[in-house]
Design a protein around this motif. Structure first.
Motif, PDB file in Angstrom:
ATOM      1  N   ARG A 333       0.956  -1.167  -0.044  1.00  0.00           N
ATOM      2  CA  ARG A 333       0.155   0.002   0.150  1.00  0.00           C
ATOM      3  C   ARG A 333       0.800   1.239  -0.137  1.00  0.00           C
ATOM      4  NH1 ARG A 333      -4.028  -1.618   4.889  1.00  0.00           N
ATOM      5  NH2 ARG A 333      -4.745  -3.711   4.166  1.00  0.00           N
ATOM      6  N   ALA A 336      -2.890   7.120  -0.722  1.00  0.00           N
ATOM      7  CA  ALA A 336      -4.046   7.465   0.054  1.00  0.00           C
ATOM      8  C   ALA A 336      -4.963   8.363  -0.598  1.00  0.00           C
ATOM      9  CB  ALA A 336      -3.545   8.139   1.532  1.00  0.00           C
ATOM     10  N   CYS A 340     -11.107  10.833   2.062  1.00  0.00           N
ATOM     11  CA  CYS A 340     -11.427   9.807   3.222  1.00  0.00           C
ATOM     12  C   CYS A 340      -9.929   9.741   3.866  1.00  0.00           C
ATOM     13  CB  CYS A 340     -11.863   8.726   2.667  1.00  0.00           C
ATOM     14  SG  CYS A 340     -10.855   7.692   1.564  1.00  0.00           S
ATOM     15  N   HIS A 342      -7.718   7.047   3.492  1.00  0.00           N
ATOM     16  CA  HIS A 342      -7.468   5.547   3.548  1.00  0.00           C
ATOM     17  C   HIS A 342      -6.126   5.125   2.771  1.00  0.00           C
ATOM     18  CE1 HIS A 342     -11.845   4.952   5.149  1.00  0.00           C
ATOM     19  NE2 HIS A 342     -11.052   4.722   6.081  1.00  0.00           N
ATOM     20  N   ARG A 343      -5.210   4.748   3.238  1.00  0.00           N
ATOM     21  CA  ARG A 343      -4.211   4.135   2.618  1.00  0.00           C
ATOM     22  C   ARG A 343      -4.208   2.560   2.227  1.00  0.00           C
ATOM     23  NH1 ARG A 343       1.067   2.395   3.748  1.00  0.00           N
ATOM     24  NH2 ARG A 343       0.771   2.789   5.918  1.00  0.00           N
ATOM     25  N   VAL A 344      -4.977   2.115   1.466  1.00  0.00           N
ATOM     26  CA  VAL A 344      -5.115   0.846   0.907  1.00  0.00           C
ATOM     27  C   VAL A 344      -4.932   0.169  -0.243  1.00  0.00           C
ATOM     28  CG1 VAL A 344      -7.034   0.639   2.804  1.00  0.00           C
ATOM     29  CG2 VAL A 344      -7.577   1.321   0.434  1.00  0.00           C
ATOM     30  N   CYS A 361     -13.671   4.733  -2.719  1.00  0.00           N
ATOM     31  CA  CYS A 361     -12.747   4.272  -1.759  1.00  0.00           C
ATOM     32  C   CYS A 361     -13.181   2.835  -1.623  1.00  0.00           C
ATOM     33  CB  CYS A 361     -12.454   5.005  -0.378  1.00  0.00           C
ATOM     34  SG  CYS A 361     -11.702   3.835   0.606  1.00  0.00           S
ATOM     35  N   VAL A 363     -12.875   1.031   0.528  1.00  0.00           N
ATOM     36  CA  VAL A 363     -13.099   0.580   2.142  1.00  0.00           C
ATOM     37  C   VAL A 363     -14.353   0.986   2.445  1.00  0.00           C
ATOM     38  CG1 VAL A 363     -12.159   0.773   4.499  1.00  0.00           C
ATOM     39  CG2 VAL A 363     -10.732   0.132   2.456  1.00  0.00           C
ATOM     40  N   CYS A 364     -14.431   2.739   2.291  1.00  0.00           N
ATOM     41  CA  CYS A 364     -15.657   3.359   3.032  1.00  0.00           C
ATOM     42  C   CYS A 364     -16.419   3.636   1.877  1.00  0.00           C
ATOM     43  CB  CYS A 364     -14.951   4.447   3.642  1.00  0.00           C
ATOM     44  SG  CYS A 364     -14.402   5.863   2.729  1.00  0.00           S
TER      45      CYS A 364
END
Length: 377
Positions: A333, A336, A340, A342-344, A361, A363-364
């Motif tokens: 990863r 980001a 949001c 998120h670093r995914v 994103c 994730v969210c």
């Protein structure tokens, strides 16, 4: 005033959207309509200019000698005085007021009477400061604002100065949508009494009626007008009817004045079409160029991200499970998402997410505006 300002601001934002593409398309439509109107006006100008301006007594000599049918006719321009048809066809001893309307306000004799009632509205924001106006959205149609009634009797144009012994031509209004040169004889404004419903309209900022405008217009007997239409023989009598392709039928103007007005309108439509067309082309060209440069810039940035990702791939290193990309599960990863945070995802999968039709994103599921590369120190 506030609602008008808000409407103007909204229209300005819509016009400036997509780098002015909407404004350019709207101007192009206006330019096209100006061109079509110019062609129609030019055609009408040539037809009226070439049409003979004859006396009523000379109309029979202009018609075809052997007409195929009674509907065959010729475009002519005639000028005469308005007289009711029964009075034209009767003798001197016949009553002259037969089948004629009498104006209630002026007492004049007329062959066409039009009564119009227009409701005038007052608008304000109300005590709550609301600008939402239900009446403006639903009730302000022309049918509710204005009611009009038009009554006509058969009439003819008579050669002036020698009535009832002179020649005449019947005027046919059947199927004609052209305006009639009416004269206003009554213009009365009457206040509207307030009702309990008016009180609620004022509270909520809606428009409410304040006055009723009554107008009476007539085509008086003896008025001299010009008729531009198709002259034909019907049941042994001369009759003139309107031509749908022409903008005039009955008018107060003479032939020269009509030709002059059409020539002026033709010139205005010609130059307005050219100016609007050039402005629309300029705005659309600017929008296309801006979009093209943005596409190139986006493509260049994506290519840079791909190059950086190919150089910094950590496939050969031992990556902990908590640091693997949630999409490919192969690379670390590194990026980001904004906003949001998120670093995914790895750089390659980040680009795939960004160029999708609805970037979100993983994730969210929040919409993505951009992304940033995270480097470990």
């Amino acid at each position: 005033m506030s609602r008008d300002y808000d409407t103007a601001a909204s229209l300005a934002r819509i016009a400036a959207a997509c780098d002015g593409a909407f404004l350019g398309v709207a101007l192009a439509i206006c330019a096209a309509r100006s061109c079509f109107k110019y062609l129609a006006t030019t055609s009408a100008l040539h037809r009226i200019r070439n049409a003979p301006a004859a006396r009523i007594s000379d109309l029979r000599s202009l018609l075809p000698a052997d007409p195929v049918s009674d509907d065959e006719g010729r475009l002519v321009v005639v000028r005469g005085q308005v007289q009711p048809r029964p009075a034209v066809e009767s003798s001197l001893l016949a009553p002259k007021n037969r089948s004629v309307f009498v104006s209630q306000s002026s007492g004049e004799r007329a062959v066409v009477v039009q009564h119009t009632e227009t409701c005038l509205y007052n608008e304000w924001r109300g005590i709550f400061g609301w600008s939402f106006d239900l009446h403006a959205l639903f009730a302000k149609s022309l049918k509710e604002q204005r009611s009009s009634s038009l009554r006509t009797v058969p009439f003819a144009l008579v050669e002036g100065g020698q009535w009832p012994h002179s020649a005449y031509v019947h005027v046919s209004l059947d199927g004609s949508a052209h305006p009639i040169p009416l004269t206003t004889v009554c213009h009365h404004l009457r206040p509207v009494q307030a009702t309990p419903y008016t009180f609620f309209q004022a509270i909520f900022g809606s428009g409410f009626p304040v006055a009723l405008l009554h107008e009476e217009k007539i085509l008086p007997v003896g008025k001299e007008i010009t008729a531009v239409g198709i002259c034909r023989t019907r049941d042994g009598s001369l009759e003139i009817k309107s031509c749908e392709e022409l903008p005039y039928f009955l008018s107060d103007m003479t032939k020269d004045e009509i030709v002059g007005e059409l020539a002026t309108n033709s010139g205005i439509l010609f130059w307005s079409g050219i100016v609007l067309g050039m402005v629309s082309i300029g705005i659309l060209s600017y929008s296309i160029i801006r979009y093209w440069w943005r596409w190139k810039e986006r493509r260049w940035r994506n290519q840079e991200l791909l190059d950086a990702a190919s150089v910094s791939d950590d496939e050969s290193e031992d990556i902990p499970d908590g640091e693997l990309c949630v999409i490919c599960l192969m690379r670390q990863r590194r990026c980001a998402f904004v906003p949001c945070g998120h670093r995914v995802c790895c750089p390659r999968c980040t680009i795939d997410v960004k160029i999708s039709s609805s970037p979100k994103c993983p994730v969210c599921r929040q919409s993505i505006i951009s992304s940033i590369r995270i480097y470990d120190s």
